[in-house]
Scaffold this active site. Structure first.
Site, PDB file in Angstrom:
ATOM      1  N   LYS A  32       1.374  -0.816   0.459  1.00  0.00           N
ATOM      2  CA  LYS A  32      -0.258   0.152  -0.135  1.00  0.00           C
ATOM      3  C   LYS A  32       0.950   1.670  -0.004  1.00  0.00           C
ATOM      4  O   LYS A  32       1.994   1.441   0.379  1.00  0.00           O
ATOM      5  CB  LYS A  32      -0.561   0.172   1.620  1.00  0.00           C
ATOM      6  CG  LYS A  32      -0.410  -0.090   2.639  1.00  0.00           C
ATOM      7  CD  LYS A  32       0.252   1.187   3.533  1.00  0.00           C
ATOM      8  CE  LYS A  32       1.051   1.201   4.414  1.00  0.00           C
ATOM      9  NZ  LYS A  32       1.139   2.552   4.703  1.00  0.00           N
ATOM     10  N   GLY A  69       9.873  -1.373   4.771  1.00  0.00           N
ATOM     11  CA  GLY A  69       9.774   0.023   4.053  1.00  0.00           C
ATOM     12  C   GLY A  69       8.157   1.006   4.126  1.00  0.00           C
ATOM     13  O   GLY A  69       8.399   2.039   3.388  1.00  0.00           O
ATOM     14  N   MET A  96       5.581   0.618   3.258  1.00  0.00           N
ATOM     15  CA  MET A  96       4.356  -0.514   2.539  1.00  0.00           C
ATOM     16  C   MET A  96       3.748  -1.326   2.479  1.00  0.00           C
ATOM     17  O   MET A  96       3.153  -1.603   1.841  1.00  0.00           O
ATOM     18  CB  MET A  96       5.186  -0.362   1.044  1.00  0.00           C
ATOM     19  CG  MET A  96       5.949   0.706   0.316  1.00  0.00           C
ATOM     20  SD  MET A  96       5.840   0.230  -1.499  1.00  0.00           S
ATOM     21  CE  MET A  96       4.067   0.470  -1.967  1.00  0.00           C
ATOM     22  N   SER A 112       2.716  -6.860   6.261  1.00  0.00           N
ATOM     23  CA  SER A 112       1.138  -6.747   7.078  1.00  0.00           C
ATOM     24  C   SER A 112       0.697  -7.657   5.585  1.00  0.00           C
ATOM     25  O   SER A 112      -0.791  -8.559   5.978  1.00  0.00           O
ATOM     26  CB  SER A 112       0.042  -5.185   7.308  1.00  0.00           C
ATOM     27  OG  SER A 112       1.007  -4.339   7.906  1.00  0.00           O
ATOM     28  N   ALA A 113       0.741  -7.477   4.504  1.00  0.00           N
ATOM     29  CA  ALA A 113       0.493  -7.995   3.060  1.00  0.00           C
ATOM     30  C   ALA A 113       0.722  -8.858   3.695  1.00  0.00           C
ATOM     31  O   ALA A 113      -0.608 -10.802   3.233  1.00  0.00           O
ATOM     32  CB  ALA A 113       1.448  -7.622   2.085  1.00  0.00           C
ATOM     33  N   ASP A 147      -2.704  -1.899   9.491  1.00  0.00           N
ATOM     34  CA  ASP A 147      -2.182  -1.692   8.282  1.00  0.00           C
ATOM     35  C   ASP A 147      -3.623  -3.033   7.759  1.00  0.00           C
ATOM     36  O   ASP A 147      -3.663  -3.448   5.624  1.00  0.00           O
ATOM     37  CB  ASP A 147      -1.511  -1.655   7.561  1.00  0.00           C
ATOM     38  CG  ASP A 147      -0.280  -0.614   7.560  1.00  0.00           C
ATOM     39  OD1 ASP A 147      -1.116   0.406   8.098  1.00  0.00           O
ATOM     40  OD2 ASP A 147       0.722  -0.149   7.657  1.00  0.00           O
TER      41      ASP A 147
HETATM   42  O1  C5P Z   1      -0.466  -1.279  13.809  1.00  0.00           O
HETATM   43  P1  C5P Z   1       1.132  -1.633  14.078  1.00  0.00           P
HETATM   44  O2  C5P Z   1       2.031  -2.734  14.132  1.00  0.00           O
HETATM   45  O3  C5P Z   1       1.429  -1.377  12.137  1.00  0.00           O
HETATM   46  O4  C5P Z   1       1.721  -0.151  14.872  1.00  0.00           O
HETATM   47  C1  C5P Z   1       3.406   0.096  14.726  1.00  0.00           C
HETATM   48  C2  C5P Z   1       3.245   0.835  15.517  1.00  0.00           C
HETATM   49  O5  C5P Z   1       3.209   1.822  14.796  1.00  0.00           O
HETATM   50  C3  C5P Z   1       3.437   0.915  16.857  1.00  0.00           C
HETATM   51  O6  C5P Z   1       3.368   0.431  17.606  1.00  0.00           O
HETATM   52  C4  C5P Z   1       2.639   2.324  17.374  1.00  0.00           C
HETATM   53  O7  C5P Z   1       3.980   3.179  17.829  1.00  0.00           O
HETATM   54  C5  C5P Z   1       2.913   2.823  15.935  1.00  0.00           C
HETATM   55  N1  C5P Z   1       1.375   4.083  15.518  1.00  0.00           N
HETATM   56  C6  C5P Z   1       0.576   4.500  16.286  1.00  0.00           C
HETATM   57  N2  C5P Z   1      -0.397   4.742  15.079  1.00  0.00           N
HETATM   58  C7  C5P Z   1      -1.219   3.901  14.070  1.00  0.00           C
HETATM   59  C8  C5P Z   1      -0.623   2.758  13.925  1.00  0.00           C
HETATM   60  C9  C5P Z   1       0.816   2.480  13.838  1.00  0.00           C
HETATM   61  O8  C5P Z   1       1.737   5.172  16.500  1.00  0.00           O
HETATM   62  N3  C5P Z   1      -2.580   4.072  14.184  1.00  0.00           N
END
Ligand code: C5P
Length: 329
Positions: A16, A107, A109, A113-114, A146
């Protein structure tokens, strides 16, 4: 014993780019409320799931994708997704997963998550669970912000942590050039840098909760028009300044992209991949060729189009003697 409906399932899920990423203040749970517009791009992760005595994962880079930093232990997102689905689905089976990575690692992207999105769809099919997209997206949100978008794909507005999705209808296809960074950036580190720069007054205060929807309206209008120049003018990412603060070379990449003829450039998500919007697919190829010759690490420059669908089964190999979708009924 009830036979397994599939002997092996391969699923493809897209990368993405965020056409808009508005970051609100840090919440008590550490996340930030977002207003974002995701677009799924034609750079893919492929996950193959096959029954095995225990859970395992192997990873392979395609098109020169460097996979050295991908964990193969219990923190691997595809593995976590498979285990979570088994646990919640009451499945007493394990899988061996093989991931073919075409999305830059760390990166910005959503390659990881994919992987999770693809593993959920693959295991759902392998185990014949028929959980449905909404239930898989709810599980996916537990694995990463994501992941639900990786399941849905296309173009969508994301709110909350980025997991609440509303599709955006657009007939247009946009052409992109993606320039991976020389090193990965940690997503939490980029969000923390965003908070730091805001506290220091070096970047503007959060807009995502201010009720000012003008940036979202501009992106939506550009998507409706299908005009890449209009979309280029509307691209915006609140994480771009913090990503450039941590990786100052990104400013040079953005400038090189525009000098090569891109309509606009933006850091993808938390970076460091730079996404350059081109006027056409032919222009994207030309710009990619120019940047490949010019930039250090230019061999990793890619082109892609968007939007594309979310995680989809590419191949399901049936167990001999049984129907693929019905457990041999
Ligand atoms: O949900 P994900 O694993 O992608 O998030 C990784 C980190 O990115 C989280 O621990 C947080 O520090 C930050 N994050 C955030 N707000 C979001 C998504 C991610 O602060 N909406």
């Amino acid at each position: 014993m009830v036979p397994l409906p599939n002997a092996q399932v391969t699923v493809r899920a897209p990368a993405k780019v965020n056409l808009l990423l508005e970051v609100g203040p840090r919440r008590d749970d550490g996340f930030h409320d977002l207003v974002t517009v995701f677009q799924a791009l034609s750079l893919y992760e492929e996950v193959t799931a096959a029954p095995a005595a225990e859970f395992s994962v192997t990873v392979e880079g395609v098109d020169g994708t460097d996979v050295a930093d991908v964990p193969l232990d219990g923190t691997n997102l595809a593995l976590r997704a498979a285990r979570l689905l088994a646990e919640r689905g009451g499945v007493d089976e394990a899988v061996a997963l093989h991931v073919r990575k075409g999305v830059p690692v760390a990166g910005g992207m959503a390659g990881g998550s994919a992987d999770a999105a693809a593993a959920l769809v693959a295991c759902d099919a392998l185990w014949g669970l028929h959980a449905g997209l909404d239930a898989l997206a709810e599980l996916g949100a537990e694995l990463g912000s994501d992941v639900p978008f990786g399941l849905h794909g296309r173009t969508a507005v994301g709110t909350g942590r980025g997991t609440r999705l509303a599709p955006v209808l657009t007939d247009a296809t946009f052409s992109w050039v993606l320039v991976p960074g020389a090193r990965g950036l940690s997503t939490p580190a980029v969000y923390a840098e965003c908070d730091r720069l805001r506290a220091a007054g070096q970047v503007p205060a959060p807009t995502a909760q201010a009720g000012d929807e003008s940036r979202l309206r501009a992106v939506e209008a550009a998507l409706r028009s299908g005009d890449p120049a209009q979309l280029g003018a509307a691209l915006a990412n609140d994480l771009q300044a913090p990503a450039c603060s941590l990786a100052p070379e990104l400013a040079g990449t953005l400038a090189a992209g525009c000098a090569a003829g891109a309509l606009a450039g933006v850091v993808s998500g938390s970076g460091p991949t730079v996404a350059l919007l081109a006027a056409s697919a032919a222009e994207a190829e030309r710009i990619a060729g120019e940047l490949a010759a010019e930039l250090p690490g230019g061999a990793r420059v890619r082109t892609a189009t968007g939007p594309v669908p979310g995680a989809r089964v590419l191949e399901a190999v049936a167990v001999p003697g049984h129907r693929r979708d019905g457990g041999g009924r």
